[in-house]
Design a protein around this motif. Structure first.
Motif, PDB file in Angstrom:
ATOM      1  N   ASP A 178       0.814  -1.220   0.000  1.00 37.49           N
ATOM      2  CA  ASP A 178       0.000   0.000   0.000  1.00 37.49           C
ATOM      3  C   ASP A 178       0.844   1.265   0.000  1.00 37.49           C
ATOM      4  O   ASP A 178       0.312   2.382  -0.071  1.00 37.49           O
ATOM      5  N   ALA A 180       2.540   4.297  -1.208  1.00 40.34           N
ATOM      6  CA  ALA A 180       2.290   5.070  -2.431  1.00 40.34           C
ATOM      7  C   ALA A 180       3.447   6.010  -2.776  1.00 40.34           C
ATOM      8  O   ALA A 180       3.293   6.903  -3.615  1.00 40.34           O
ATOM      9  N   THR A 232     -13.191  -5.081  -0.428  1.00 38.93           N
ATOM     10  CA  THR A 232     -12.915  -3.683  -0.074  1.00 38.93           C
ATOM     11  C   THR A 232     -11.684  -3.586   0.815  1.00 38.93           C
ATOM     12  O   THR A 232     -10.815  -2.725   0.622  1.00 38.93           O
ATOM     13  N   LEU A 236      -7.954  -1.756  -0.062  1.00 35.80           N
ATOM     14  CA  LEU A 236      -7.293  -0.759   0.781  1.00 35.80           C
ATOM     15  C   LEU A 236      -5.899  -1.217   1.185  1.00 35.80           C
ATOM     16  O   LEU A 236      -4.945  -0.432   1.180  1.00 35.80           O
ATOM     17  N   GLY A 239      -3.341  -0.541  -1.385  1.00 35.30           N
ATOM     18  CA  GLY A 239      -3.036   0.842  -1.739  1.00 35.30           C
ATOM     19  C   GLY A 239      -4.039   1.518  -2.652  1.00 35.30           C
ATOM     20  O   GLY A 239      -3.758   2.608  -3.173  1.00 35.30           O
ATOM     21  N   TYR A 240      -5.210   0.904  -2.850  1.00 36.09           N
ATOM     22  CA  TYR A 240      -6.231   1.512  -3.706  1.00 36.09           C
ATOM     23  C   TYR A 240      -7.248   2.273  -2.848  1.00 36.09           C
ATOM     24  O   TYR A 240      -7.741   1.742  -1.852  1.00 36.09           O
ATOM     25  N   GLU A 241      -7.544   3.491  -3.253  1.00 34.20           N
ATOM     26  CA  GLU A 241      -8.469   4.313  -2.486  1.00 34.20           C
ATOM     27  C   GLU A 241      -9.923   4.011  -2.797  1.00 34.20           C
ATOM     28  O   GLU A 241     -10.817   4.403  -2.050  1.00 34.20           O
ATOM     29  N   SER A 242     -10.176   3.348  -3.924  1.00 35.40           N
ATOM     30  CA  SER A 242     -11.552   3.016  -4.271  1.00 35.40           C
ATOM     31  C   SER A 242     -11.641   1.569  -4.722  1.00 35.40           C
ATOM     32  O   SER A 242     -10.695   1.018  -5.304  1.00 35.40           O
TER      33      SER A 242
END
Length: 272
Positions: A178, A180, A232, A236, A239-242
């Motif tokens: 995650d 970034a 979900t 997260l 590292g994905y926000e959506s």
């Protein structure tokens, strides 16, 4: 203890002590260490490790391989490797000498295992170690080898750089998918420009930094999905926000959504 009262020899010790395989293909379920060996090792025979359930992870000097359920990893002879796995993983291993080497490759490959090949591996694991080569057992082995030779390869490989400047960077990202941090920020403490680091990264891995990190994140997601974690939460952790961005990236990498991937594994398990 063994039947004669002597200390029992572990399967790993018995395998290491072999000067040659008792048959061109060796894979008795109770005569092999069907467990993940987390230390670096090699053997003079090719190895096929099939993940009946759970996820295997194979580490070599140049790459990292993820082996989801109902796939297998082909490890060429004399390849230094170590294997880790998720809790509850069930493995079936085969060892093949040069005469039975049905896949001519110098590096590891992740293979798709169809229902017929799964049954062949399972049946073979119950044969005697000294199976009859010129009878029904030998014919079954030949069908097994034919199926292995034609098994499709799956792109579950993450190339690793040899450059020391990049090794620490990649290790950090493997431990924290995650993260970034951009390439410019990584370049600063290394005393090189972002452009130079980008060029070296592509030269060493064959991928851009962005593509490499996305592949890492997708491969990192597979064990968590297999454990039944919510999509979900997996998104997260990677590292994905959506959720939509994660599903799009997953579908681009594997050709199907996380839900379709899980349903495919469930369907495969129902026929084993």
């Amino acid at each position: 203890m063994s039947p004669n009262g002597q200390p029992a020899t572990r399967p790993t010790q018995r395998l290491a002590a072999l000067k040659r395989l008792p048959r061109p293909v060796y894979g008795h379920a109770h005569a092999l260490p069907n467990i993940a060996l987390g230390y670096a090792h090699r053997h003079p025979w090719a190895q096929l490790s099939h993940a009946i359930s759970g996820v295997l992870e194979v580490h070599t000097e140049h790459a990292f391989y993820v082996v989801p359920p109902h796939r297998a990893v082909w490890i060429p002879a004399n390849t230094v490797h170590r294997v880790t796995c998720t809790t509850g993983t069930c493995i079936r291993s085969l060892y093949l000498d040069q005469a039975a080497n049905c896949r001519r490759t110098t590096d590891c490959r992740v293979l798709g295992i169809n229902p017929l090949l799964r049954e062949l591996i399972s049946t073979f694991s119950g044969l005697p170690v000294d199976y009859e080569q010129h009878g029904a057992d030998g014919r079954l082995v030949q069908v097994l080898l034919d199926q292995l030779a034609s098994a499709p390869e799956e792109d579950m490989r993450l190339p690793l750089p040899g450059d020391k400047r990049l090794r620490g960077l990649c290790q950090r990202l493997q431990e924290h998918p995650d993260d970034a941090t951009g390439l410019a920020a990584w370049a600063l403490p290394l005393g090189v420009s972002e452009k130079t680091l980008s060029r070296v990264f592509r030269r060493e891995t064959g991928l851009t930094f962005r593509a490499w990190r996305q592949r890492l994140r997708m491969l990192s997601a597979l064990p968590a999905l297999e454990r039944g974690e919510r999509v979900t939460d997996v998104a997260l952790a990677c590292g994905y926000e959506s959720l939509s961005a994660f599903i799009a990236a997953f579908s681009q990498q594997f050709g199907r959504s996380p839900g379709e991937w899980l349903r495919g594994n469930t369907k495969a398990a129902s026929v084993t």
